[in-house]
Write an enzyme that holds these catalytic residues in place. Sequence first.
Site, PDB file in Angstrom:
ATOM      1  N   ASP A  65       0.875  -1.181   0.000  1.00  0.00           N
ATOM      2  CA  ASP A  65       0.000   0.000   0.000  1.00  0.00           C
ATOM      3  C   ASP A  65       0.905   1.221   0.000  1.00  0.00           C
ATOM      4  O   ASP A  65       1.630   1.473   0.979  1.00  0.00           O
ATOM      5  CB  ASP A  65      -0.884  -0.012   1.249  1.00  0.00           C
ATOM      6  CG  ASP A  65      -1.809   1.207   1.308  1.00  0.00           C
ATOM      7  OD1 ASP A  65      -1.623   2.145   0.510  1.00  0.00           O
ATOM      8  OD2 ASP A  65      -2.708   1.205   2.161  1.00  0.00           O
ATOM      9  N   ASN A  88       2.287   5.560 -11.516  1.00  0.00           N
ATOM     10  CA  ASN A  88       0.996   5.375 -12.201  1.00  0.00           C
ATOM     11  C   ASN A  88      -0.174   5.190 -11.229  1.00  0.00           C
ATOM     12  O   ASN A  88      -1.291   5.597 -11.533  1.00  0.00           O
ATOM     13  CB  ASN A  88       1.109   4.168 -13.137  1.00  0.00           C
ATOM     14  CG  ASN A  88      -0.253   3.687 -13.595  1.00  0.00           C
ATOM     15  OD1 ASN A  88      -0.882   4.279 -14.468  1.00  0.00           O
ATOM     16  ND2 ASN A  88      -0.751   2.612 -12.984  1.00  0.00           N
ATOM     17  N   TYR A 132      -9.688  15.495  -7.473  1.00  0.00           N
ATOM     18  CA  TYR A 132      -8.923  14.619  -8.363  1.00  0.00           C
ATOM     19  C   TYR A 132      -8.184  15.485  -9.386  1.00  0.00           C
ATOM     20  O   TYR A 132      -6.968  15.331  -9.579  1.00  0.00           O
ATOM     21  CB  TYR A 132      -9.849  13.627  -9.075  1.00  0.00           C
ATOM     22  CG  TYR A 132      -9.154  12.818 -10.144  1.00  0.00           C
ATOM     23  CD1 TYR A 132      -8.273  11.804  -9.805  1.00  0.00           C
ATOM     24  CD2 TYR A 132      -9.377  13.066 -11.499  1.00  0.00           C
ATOM     25  CE1 TYR A 132      -7.627  11.056 -10.781  1.00  0.00           C
ATOM     26  CE2 TYR A 132      -8.741  12.328 -12.484  1.00  0.00           C
ATOM     27  CZ  TYR A 132      -7.856  11.331 -12.124  1.00  0.00           C
ATOM     28  OH  TYR A 132      -7.221  10.597 -13.095  1.00  0.00           O
ATOM     29  N   ALA A 140      -7.399  18.586  -9.164  1.00  0.00           N
ATOM     30  CA  ALA A 140      -6.373  19.393  -8.481  1.00  0.00           C
ATOM     31  C   ALA A 140      -5.143  18.545  -8.154  1.00  0.00           C
ATOM     32  O   ALA A 140      -4.005  19.017  -8.257  1.00  0.00           O
ATOM     33  CB  ALA A 140      -6.958  19.998  -7.203  1.00  0.00           C
ATOM     34  N   LYS A 168      -4.029  16.023  -9.846  1.00  0.00           N
ATOM     35  CA  LYS A 168      -3.275  15.772 -11.082  1.00  0.00           C
ATOM     36  C   LYS A 168      -2.586  17.058 -11.562  1.00  0.00           C
ATOM     37  O   LYS A 168      -1.491  17.010 -12.135  1.00  0.00           O
ATOM     38  CB  LYS A 168      -4.199  15.208 -12.156  1.00  0.00           C
ATOM     39  CG  LYS A 168      -4.725  13.803 -11.830  1.00  0.00           C
ATOM     40  CD  LYS A 168      -3.600  12.785 -11.639  1.00  0.00           C
ATOM     41  CE  LYS A 168      -4.116  11.362 -11.567  1.00  0.00           C
ATOM     42  NZ  LYS A 168      -3.036  10.375 -11.398  1.00  0.00           N
TER      43      LYS A 168
HETATM   44  N1  LIG Z   1      -8.592   5.282 -16.864  1.00  0.00           N
HETATM   45  C1  LIG Z   1      -8.722   6.566 -17.087  1.00  0.00           C
HETATM   46  O1  LIG Z   1      -9.691   6.992 -17.702  1.00  0.00           O
HETATM   47  C2  LIG Z   1      -7.659   7.519 -16.650  1.00  0.00           C
HETATM   48  C3  LIG Z   1      -7.636   8.791 -17.228  1.00  0.00           C
HETATM   49  C4  LIG Z   1      -6.673   9.684 -16.828  1.00  0.00           C
HETATM   50  C5  LIG Z   1      -5.732   9.329 -15.890  1.00  0.00           C
HETATM   51  N2  LIG Z   1      -5.764   8.091 -15.348  1.00  0.00           N
HETATM   52  C6  LIG Z   1      -4.737   7.767 -14.337  1.00  0.00           C
HETATM   53  O2  LIG Z   1      -4.074   6.594 -14.735  1.00  0.00           O
HETATM   54  C7  LIG Z   1      -3.537   5.939 -13.589  1.00  0.00           C
HETATM   55  C8  LIG Z   1      -3.899   4.462 -13.657  1.00  0.00           C
HETATM   56  O3  LIG Z   1      -5.306   4.323 -13.503  1.00  0.00           O
HETATM   57  P1  LIG Z   1      -6.190   3.250 -14.261  1.00  0.00           P
HETATM   58  O4  LIG Z   1      -7.151   3.989 -15.083  1.00  0.00           O
HETATM   59  O5  LIG Z   1      -5.353   2.224 -14.888  1.00  0.00           O
HETATM   60  O6  LIG Z   1      -7.053   2.709 -13.012  1.00  0.00           O
HETATM   61  P2  LIG Z   1      -7.042   1.375 -12.184  1.00  0.00           P
HETATM   62  O7  LIG Z   1      -7.291   0.220 -13.081  1.00  0.00           O
HETATM   63  O8  LIG Z   1      -7.988   1.627 -11.052  1.00  0.00           O
HETATM   64  O9  LIG Z   1      -5.535   1.290 -11.658  1.00  0.00           O
HETATM   65  C9  LIG Z   1      -5.063   1.939 -10.500  1.00  0.00           C
HETATM   66  C10 LIG Z   1      -4.084   1.011  -9.820  1.00  0.00           C
HETATM   67  O10 LIG Z   1      -3.540   1.663  -8.665  1.00  0.00           O
HETATM   68  C11 LIG Z   1      -3.419   0.712  -7.631  1.00  0.00           C
HETATM   69  N3  LIG Z   1      -3.539   1.372  -6.326  1.00  0.00           N
HETATM   70  C12 LIG Z   1      -4.599   2.083  -5.877  1.00  0.00           C
HETATM   71  N4  LIG Z   1      -4.372   2.494  -4.624  1.00  0.00           N
HETATM   72  C13 LIG Z   1      -3.145   2.029  -4.287  1.00  0.00           C
HETATM   73  C14 LIG Z   1      -2.364   2.102  -3.107  1.00  0.00           C
HETATM   74  N5  LIG Z   1      -2.795   2.749  -2.014  1.00  0.00           N
HETATM   75  N6  LIG Z   1      -1.154   1.510  -3.100  1.00  0.00           N
HETATM   76  C15 LIG Z   1      -0.713   0.832  -4.186  1.00  0.00           C
HETATM   77  N7  LIG Z   1      -1.406   0.735  -5.335  1.00  0.00           N
HETATM   78  C16 LIG Z   1      -2.614   1.314  -5.366  1.00  0.00           C
HETATM   79  C17 LIG Z   1      -4.574  -0.263  -7.850  1.00  0.00           C
HETATM   80  O11 LIG Z   1      -4.261  -1.572  -7.419  1.00  0.00           O
HETATM   81  P3  LIG Z   1      -4.692  -2.126  -5.977  1.00  0.00           P
HETATM   82  O12 LIG Z   1      -6.145  -1.795  -5.805  1.00  0.00           O
HETATM   83  O13 LIG Z   1      -4.408  -3.598  -6.063  1.00  0.00           O
HETATM   84  O14 LIG Z   1      -3.808  -1.431  -5.004  1.00  0.00           O
HETATM   85  C18 LIG Z   1      -4.742  -0.278  -9.351  1.00  0.00           C
HETATM   86  O15 LIG Z   1      -4.076  -1.372  -9.960  1.00  0.00           O
HETATM   87  C19 LIG Z   1      -4.103   6.676 -12.371  1.00  0.00           C
HETATM   88  O16 LIG Z   1      -3.133   7.573 -11.870  1.00  0.00           O
HETATM   89  C20 LIG Z   1      -5.275   7.444 -12.951  1.00  0.00           C
HETATM   90  O17 LIG Z   1      -5.573   8.606 -12.216  1.00  0.00           O
HETATM   91  C21 LIG Z   1      -6.708   7.179 -15.695  1.00  0.00           C
END
Ligand SMILES: NC(=O)c1ccc[n+]([C@@H]2O[C@H](COP(=O)([O-])OP(=O)(O)OC[C@H]3O[C@@H](n4cnc5c(N)ncnc54)[C@H](OP(=O)(O)O)[C@@H]3O)[C@@H](O)[C@H]2O)c1
Length: 248
Positions: free
Chosen positions: A58, A85, A149, A151, A153
């Site tokens: 975590d 990420n 969120y 803010a 980023k």
């Molecule tokens: N998908 C979109 O539309 C989008 C758009 C713009 C930006 N983003 C950004 O892209 C990045 C990846 O997001 P994603 O879309 O791929 O979403 P996601 O599938 O929810 O991936 C986020 C990952 O972060 C891990 N995580 C969350 N809290 C954590 C913690 N406390 N410690 C360690 N790991 C943690 C989660 O795994 P666990 O739950 O197993 O910890 C999960 O695998 C994020 O920064 C998000 O803000 C996403």
Amino acid sequence: MDLTGRVVVVTGAGSGIGRAAARAFAVTGARVLGVGRREDALDETAAGFPGIAVHPADLCAPGAAAGVVEAATGRWGRLDVLVNNAGATRVMPLADTTGEGISAVFDLNVVAPSLLARAALPHLGRTRGSIVNVSSTYGHRPLPGAAHYAASKAALEQLTRSWALELAAGGVRVNALAPGPTESEALAAAGMPPAEVERLKREEAARIPLGRRGEPGEVADWVVRLADPAASWLTGQVLTVDGGLELT
Ligand SMILES: NC(=O)c1ccc[n+]([C@@H]2O[C@H](COP(=O)([O-])OP(=O)(O)OC[C@H]3O[C@@H](n4cnc5c(N)ncnc54)[C@H](OP(=O)(O)O)[C@@H]3O)[C@@H](O)[C@H]2O)c1
């Protein structure tokens, strides 16, 4: 791209963009440490990719950053790339905003990447490596209903530019990728009910000029490109990959 012999840490590697990025780095020959809380999800990422090792943690827990960096350097003796990420969004209109809610968003999206960058820095200095921060198109666009969120980023993008200048003399590059709406577990992880997730996805796809949401691999490829040592003169930049959403 050939990153044979390079060592990469990817946080949030158990799903979505992080899983795709970990696998994309592995395909270039890099050794990858995938970090996240769910060990089973990380194991699924690594299945069939011998270059990926997993480190369940975590990132908001005390000592997590040092543990991640020690796991990578202890195993492979170096660290070339840190991909910050892991991140999460939270629906939180101003009327419902709480201190706990703000802290949770900033702890994961701003504090954790900062502490990881600090822990990685001595190693990145030795390898003249780089940091890739995963922001969002909402790091530079307003997001009503999830302002904190956006803010968080925006903060990550400003950290990217400031660190790029701060670390340039040591040869460490720092860039950010700002994806638009991409298929992942993010909306479900934000606690949205499935019907609401489907409605939002349709709405987002309709607003994106290329007519659809992105696939994680389409974002992950650019994470690898920003990190690639061949991008040797690129630092302090925020690259938006969002099917043209930013232009609207
Ligand atoms: N998908 C979109 O539309 C989008 C758009 C713009 C930006 N983003 C950004 O892209 C990045 C990846 O997001 P994603 O879309 O791929 O979403 P996601 O599938 O929810 O991936 C986020 C990952 O972060 C891990 N995580 C969350 N809290 C954590 C913690 N406390 N410690 C360690 N790991 C943690 C989660 O795994 P666990 O739950 O197993 O910890 C999960 O695998 C994020 O920064 C998000 O803000 C996403």
